[in-house]
Enzyme design. Structure first.
Site, PDB file in Angstrom:
ATOM      1  N   ILE A 126      44.233  18.502  25.791  1.00 42.49           N
ATOM      2  CA  ILE A 126      43.778  18.730  27.169  1.00 42.49           C
ATOM      3  C   ILE A 126      43.448  20.216  27.355  1.00 42.49           C
ATOM      4  CG2 ILE A 126      44.362  18.523  29.623  1.00 42.49           C
ATOM      5  CD1 ILE A 126      44.252  15.831  28.159  1.00 42.49           C
ATOM      6  N   TYR A 166      56.681  14.456  16.797  1.00 42.57           N
ATOM      7  CA  TYR A 166      55.935  14.203  18.026  1.00 42.57           C
ATOM      8  C   TYR A 166      55.323  12.800  17.980  1.00 42.57           C
ATOM      9  CZ  TYR A 166      52.441  15.097  21.714  1.00 42.57           C
ATOM     10  OH  TYR A 166      51.671  15.053  22.857  1.00 42.57           O
TER      11      TYR A 166
HETATM   12  C1  AKB Z   1      49.307  18.558  20.932  1.00 46.27           C
HETATM   13  O1  AKB Z   1      48.418  19.176  20.347  1.00 46.27           O
HETATM   14  O2  AKB Z   1      50.467  18.457  20.504  1.00 46.27           O
HETATM   15  C2  AKB Z   1      48.946  17.851  22.218  1.00 46.27           C
HETATM   16  C3  AKB Z   1      48.469  16.459  21.985  1.00 46.27           C
HETATM   17  C4  AKB Z   1      47.146  16.208  21.433  1.00 46.27           C
HETATM   18  O3  AKB Z   1      49.166  15.517  22.280  1.00 46.27           O
HETATM   19  N1  AKB Z   1      47.956  18.600  22.918  1.00 46.27           N
END
Ligand code: AKB
Length: 317
Positions: free
Chosen positions: A173, A143
């Site tokens: 969020i 990510y």
């Molecule tokens: C996640 O936890 O992956 C998302 C973010 C903080 O980008 N909510």
């Protein structure tokens, strides 16, 4: 007048951003782009146009942009941090191959593009307290890798082709409409559902783990404000730190207990989520967003908690 396409319009942020943009710019001017397995329903479906737009299919993006004469794209398609660890290839295909498609269409059709980054774009060797706008970004999650690449590729298209790309780094969020799925910060949403349903909450993140969080109305406002900002004032583009509150599980638990005194929480740590959370900042410095485009959040933990509990009680009763 803006003509907007939202890619990922039925996701956690997309579902509320679509409605907010329709309120601001008129229902007919905001197209909800979705994939067939996540078609819009209810008000989202009925209040304005929608179109199948898979971010991994450049032709679909181009035809929606032509059909509706789009000038602004909010590209929200992504896998969140935890699920991206189990599907890294798919995370790259959606996050980066998809972004490439969006940017190419934007270049050809002169669209502005918002593709959010995240606190996940930072890593263990980033300064964790008051994390600066410009600092080390060496995440070890897929990510994070896609989010840093998103920032770089978006800046590349701005510098090389003049595509008007802008973004924020979203914290976790919190919202009461569409639940998130597969993120590290999801616990801060789930905890409210447990409190309202009268269930004991099992927290996957350790006491003392600080992360930036934000209430949805502030997050929506940040996205829209940035896209409306005077470009002459933007020194940065992809992507701005934004912040409104930072807390650990114990602090949010106590904030909820003030309103739900018999609410119980126990810990059962999820090692993957904890490892990711430990690598993320405790709190961001958002001075550049405040100075360059007037960012200012409205909600803090207490006012968000009051609103979350009220809205969820009304909906789940
Ligand atoms: C996640 O936890 O992956 C998302 C973010 C903080 O980008 N909510």
């Amino acid at each position: 007048m803006k003509r907007i396409l939202i890619i990922g319009a039925t996701g956690q942020i997309g579902s509320e951003l679509t409605m907010e943009l329709r309120k601001r710019y008129g229902n007919e001017n905001v197209v909800a782009g979705y994939i067939p397995s996540a078609a819009p329903t209810g008000e989202l479906k009925d209040s304005g146009p929608s179109e199948v737009v898979d971010v991994t299919n450049g032709g679909m993006i181009a035809s929606a942009v032509k059909k509706y004469q789009i000038d602004t794209i909010y590209n929200l398609a992504a896998l969140l941090s935890v699920v991206a660890e189990s599907k890294p290839r798919l995370a790259w295909q959606i996050g980066i191959d998809g972004l490439w498609n969006v940017l190419e269409v934007a270049r050809e059709h002169k669209c502005a593009v918002f593709t959010p980054s995240s606190i996940g774009s930072f890593g263990a060797n980033t300064p964790h307290i008051n994390t600066p706008q410009d600092t080390i970004q060496r995440p070890r999650t897929m990510y994070g890798v896609t989010k840093v690449t998103t920032e770089l590729l978006s800046d590349y298209y701005f510098n090389k082709y003049g595509v008007d790309t802008r973004a924020v780094r979203f914290p976790g969020i919190i919202s009461n409409v569409t639940p998130p799925g597969g993120g590290t910060t999801d616990y801060a949403v789930d905890i409210y559902y447990s409190a309202v349903k009268g269930e004991r909450f099992i927290c996957p993140i350790k006491k003392g783990t600080l992360m930036d969080m934000m209430y949805m109305p502030d997050a929506l406002n940040a996205a829209v404000m940035l896209m409306e900002a005077d470009p002459a004032k933007l020194i940065h583009r992809n992507a701005f730190n934004i912040a409104s509150m930072s807390f650990d599980p114990e602090t949010i638990y106590q904030a909820i207990r003030k309103h739900v005194p018999d609410f119980e929480m126990v810990y059962d740590i999820d090692p993957l989520k904890q490892r990711i959370a430990d690598s993320w900042p405790d709190c961001l410095d958002d001075t550049c967003a405040r100075e360059e485009w007037g960012w200012k959040p409205v909600y803090n933990l207490e006012s968000m908690t009051v609103d979350m509990l009220e809205k969820l009680r009304a909906r789940l009763k």
